[in-house]
Design an enzyme around this catalytic site. Structure first.
Site, PDB file in Angstrom:
ATOM      1  N   SER A  55       1.185  -1.239  -0.099  1.00  0.00           N
ATOM      2  CA  SER A  55       0.049   0.483  -0.094  1.00  0.00           C
ATOM      3  C   SER A  55       0.741   0.769   0.015  1.00  0.00           C
ATOM      4  O   SER A  55       1.707   1.403  -0.922  1.00  0.00           O
ATOM      5  CB  SER A  55      -1.004   0.056   1.339  1.00  0.00           C
ATOM      6  OG  SER A  55      -1.796   0.284   0.917  1.00  0.00           O
ATOM      7  N   HIS A  82      -7.838  -6.190   0.183  1.00  0.00           N
ATOM      8  CA  HIS A  82      -6.401  -5.211   0.166  1.00  0.00           C
ATOM      9  C   HIS A  82      -5.928  -5.393   1.307  1.00  0.00           C
ATOM     10  O   HIS A  82      -5.838  -5.204   2.755  1.00  0.00           O
ATOM     11  CB  HIS A  82      -6.887  -3.640   0.462  1.00  0.00           C
ATOM     12  CG  HIS A  82      -5.906  -2.580   0.363  1.00  0.00           C
ATOM     13  ND1 HIS A  82      -5.068  -2.328  -0.795  1.00  0.00           N
ATOM     14  CD2 HIS A  82      -5.271  -1.913   1.568  1.00  0.00           C
ATOM     15  CE1 HIS A  82      -3.984  -0.918  -0.082  1.00  0.00           C
ATOM     16  NE2 HIS A  82      -4.384  -1.354   0.580  1.00  0.00           N
ATOM     17  N   TRP A 127      -9.892   0.752  -4.733  1.00  0.00           N
ATOM     18  CA  TRP A 127     -10.029   1.584  -5.016  1.00  0.00           C
ATOM     19  C   TRP A 127      -7.719   1.557  -5.267  1.00  0.00           C
ATOM     20  O   TRP A 127      -8.017   2.853  -5.773  1.00  0.00           O
ATOM     21  CB  TRP A 127      -9.870   1.794  -2.990  1.00  0.00           C
ATOM     22  CG  TRP A 127      -8.744   3.222  -2.686  1.00  0.00           C
ATOM     23  CD1 TRP A 127      -7.186   2.963  -1.602  1.00  0.00           C
ATOM     24  CD2 TRP A 127      -9.827   4.380  -2.601  1.00  0.00           C
ATOM     25  NE1 TRP A 127      -7.254   4.234  -1.498  1.00  0.00           N
ATOM     26  CE2 TRP A 127      -8.876   5.314  -1.251  1.00  0.00           C
ATOM     27  CE3 TRP A 127     -10.660   4.997  -3.676  1.00  0.00           C
ATOM     28  CZ2 TRP A 127      -9.135   6.642  -1.700  1.00  0.00           C
ATOM     29  CZ3 TRP A 127     -10.818   6.175  -3.494  1.00  0.00           C
ATOM     30  CH2 TRP A 127     -10.453   7.099  -2.535  1.00  0.00           C
ATOM     31  N   LYS A 134       4.300   2.186  -2.568  1.00  0.00           N
ATOM     32  CA  LYS A 134       4.040   2.867  -3.175  1.00  0.00           C
ATOM     33  C   LYS A 134       5.935   3.256  -2.979  1.00  0.00           C
ATOM     34  O   LYS A 134       6.673   3.982  -3.822  1.00  0.00           O
ATOM     35  CB  LYS A 134       3.809   4.311  -2.851  1.00  0.00           C
ATOM     36  CG  LYS A 134       2.342   4.045  -3.239  1.00  0.00           C
ATOM     37  CD  LYS A 134       1.340   4.939  -2.648  1.00  0.00           C
ATOM     38  CE  LYS A 134      -0.123   4.871  -2.050  1.00  0.00           C
ATOM     39  NZ  LYS A 134      -0.539   4.353  -2.748  1.00  0.00           N
TER      40      LYS A 134
HETATM   41  C1  GCU Z   1      -5.368   5.156   2.366  1.00  0.00           C
HETATM   42  C2  GCU Z   1      -4.611   5.563   0.847  1.00  0.00           C
HETATM   43  C3  GCU Z   1      -4.138   4.973  -0.532  1.00  0.00           C
HETATM   44  C4  GCU Z   1      -3.172   4.147   0.537  1.00  0.00           C
HETATM   45  C5  GCU Z   1      -3.654   3.074   1.932  1.00  0.00           C
HETATM   46  C6  GCU Z   1      -2.623   2.102   3.109  1.00  0.00           C
HETATM   47  O1  GCU Z   1      -5.615   4.132   1.437  1.00  0.00           O
HETATM   48  O2  GCU Z   1      -6.136   6.271  -0.195  1.00  0.00           O
HETATM   49  O3  GCU Z   1      -3.004   5.323  -1.515  1.00  0.00           O
HETATM   50  O4  GCU Z   1      -2.984   2.916  -0.711  1.00  0.00           O
HETATM   51  O5  GCU Z   1      -4.287   4.269   2.191  1.00  0.00           O
HETATM   52  O6  GCU Z   1      -1.694   3.343   3.037  1.00  0.00           O
HETATM   53  O7  GCU Z   1      -3.013   1.434   3.197  1.00  0.00           O
END
Ligand code: GCU
Length: 404
Positions: free
Chosen positions: A242, A383, A333, A246
């Site tokens: 997540s 997720h 998402w 990134k």
């Molecule tokens: C939020 C955010 C995402 C990210 C996520 C996470 O949902 O919008 O971009 O990846 O948190 O880190 O769990």
């Protein structure tokens, strides 16, 4: 929040992806040499300038200290806790690295490295893990975080995401550090963490932000691996889930010492193409997490087509190193299809090196991993990082490192 989130494939606007193999002056990039010497540096700069911010170029002294227990996890592993201390301030920023090395291994071992969300003590119930400091909301629901001591009751809370014994039994070391050590995850005007080490020009649109700090910390851990007698620094896989996915992809793109890069459900600002505008968009991410990317990235809220890059180019910066992109079916998402396409459109750059990137053109079925130099899978479920995901990463590393 005055923006709409689209989840309908048929409502994706038409878009044209920028070509990784045409440089800014319009010249084609025809071979690996032109990519390495000309296009790769140009693209890295574009990502720094428009997306993640520029990590300041400075040599900060790093102190190394630590402890070691050769009989951790019932003798399965040696647990090392290494403290990396930066600069000479009275209370300098520190990264607390937790490293497990399999005792059955001979010689230096390949390693998986990933930041964790909630503190080292949450990745495994092992009572030997030091309880550090974690950042939590000052009151319920608050976006402002404050540091507090980690609690004994939190041990192992995120253990389902870290199958430590399995990783060790497959012959790999596992290294992790708390993301909040290098930058707490809130909009603190960059006063905490490693940003405080270096003067930050707040007016500069490309000043480094949270992803810059997290990626910086991963590279400092890599500096440490270059000195560690247990870890084979030529076989380090950087991974993250997540938001930390990134950060891992940005770190892996920028720092070529990471031999393998894994994106687990990294979504918008990670592996997913921004121009698809499905699920989380550039506006949505910038508004909810203003501290993640550089200020310039906000110019692209609702203007994705104006971006000089898209995320397939970030993945292409990893070429020709092995790259794994993983999605989850219910994680709309993060735009699973956009993550797949990000990987697919990195292919031309892998081909320039004479290697096969992703070996398919269409998204594979659920739980049917495809593996070339680029690998991809989409699993059932939410997720998350699961043992299923890890099993594929271990197989992928075995495959590329001839390790088993
Ligand atoms: C939020 C955010 C995402 C990210 C996520 C996470 O949902 O919008 O971009 O990846 O948190 O880190 O769990």
């Amino acid at each position: 929040m005055d923006y709409m989130i689209n989840y309908d494939e048929t409502k994706i606007p038409t878009y044209t992806l920028p070509d990784p193999l045409t440089d800014l002056s319009g010249r084609p990039v025809r071979d690996a040499a032109a990519w390495v010497l000309r296009r790769r540096p140009e693209l890295l700069r574009l990502f720094e300038q428009h997306v993640y911010g520029r990590i300041p170029d400075a040599d900060i002294p790093m102190g190394v200290g630590g402890t070691l227990d050769t009989a951790a996890l019932n003798g399965l592993a040696t647990r090392k806790e290494v403290t990396l201390t930066f600069g000479m301030a009275e209370t300098p920023p520190q990264i607390h690295l937790l490293l497990y090395v399999p005792n059955a291994a001979t010689g230096r071992v390949p390693a998986f490295l990933g930041l964790n969300f909630f503190g080292n003590h949450t990745i495994h119930p092992d009572p030997g893990i030091t309880l550090g400091t974690v950042w939590t909301p000052v009151e319920e629901g608050s976006k402002v975080l404050a540091p507090r001591p980690a609690k004994d009751t939190e041990r192992g809370l995120a253990a389902s995401r870290w199958p430590v014994e399995r990783i060790l039994k497959r012959g790999y070391a596992l290294a992790t550090a708390y993301c909040g050590d290098s930058d707490p995850d809130f909009d603190d005007s960059f006063h905490n963490g490693v940003h405080a080490l270096l003067p930050r020009d707040d007016a500069a649109g490309d000043a480094w932000a949270t992803f810059g700090a997290w990626a910086w910390s991963l590279s400092r851990i890599m500096d440490y691996f270059e000195m560690d007698p247990h870890v084979d620094e030529r076989r380090v896989a950087v991974l993250g889930h997540s938001r930390l996915g990134k950060a891992a992809v940005w770190a892996g793109a920028a720092d070529e010492r990471f031999a393998l890069v894994i994106s687990n459900n990294s979504g918008c600002g990670g592996a997913a193409l921004s121009r698809r505008r499905i699920g989380e968009t550039v506006r949505a991410i910038n508004e909810r997490f203003p501290h993640w990317f550089c200020t310039n990235f906000k110019q692209y809220n609702d203007h994705e087509d104006a971006l000089p890059v898209d995320q397939h180019m970030l993945l292409a910066l990893i070429a020709p190193r092995p790259l794994y992109v993983a999605s989850a079916e219910e994680d709309r998402w993060s735009d699973p299809r956009g993550e797949f396409l990000g990987a697919l459109h990195a292919n031309p750059v892998y081909r320039l090196f004479g290697v096969e990137g992703l070996p398919v053109d269409e998204m594979p079925d659920l739980e049917r991993p495809v593996m070339g130099k680029i690998a991809y899978h989409i699993r059932t479920g939410k997720h998350d990082v699961t043992t299923y995901d890890w099993e594929q990463y271990l197989n992928f590393a075995d495959r590329h490192w001839g390790h088993s």
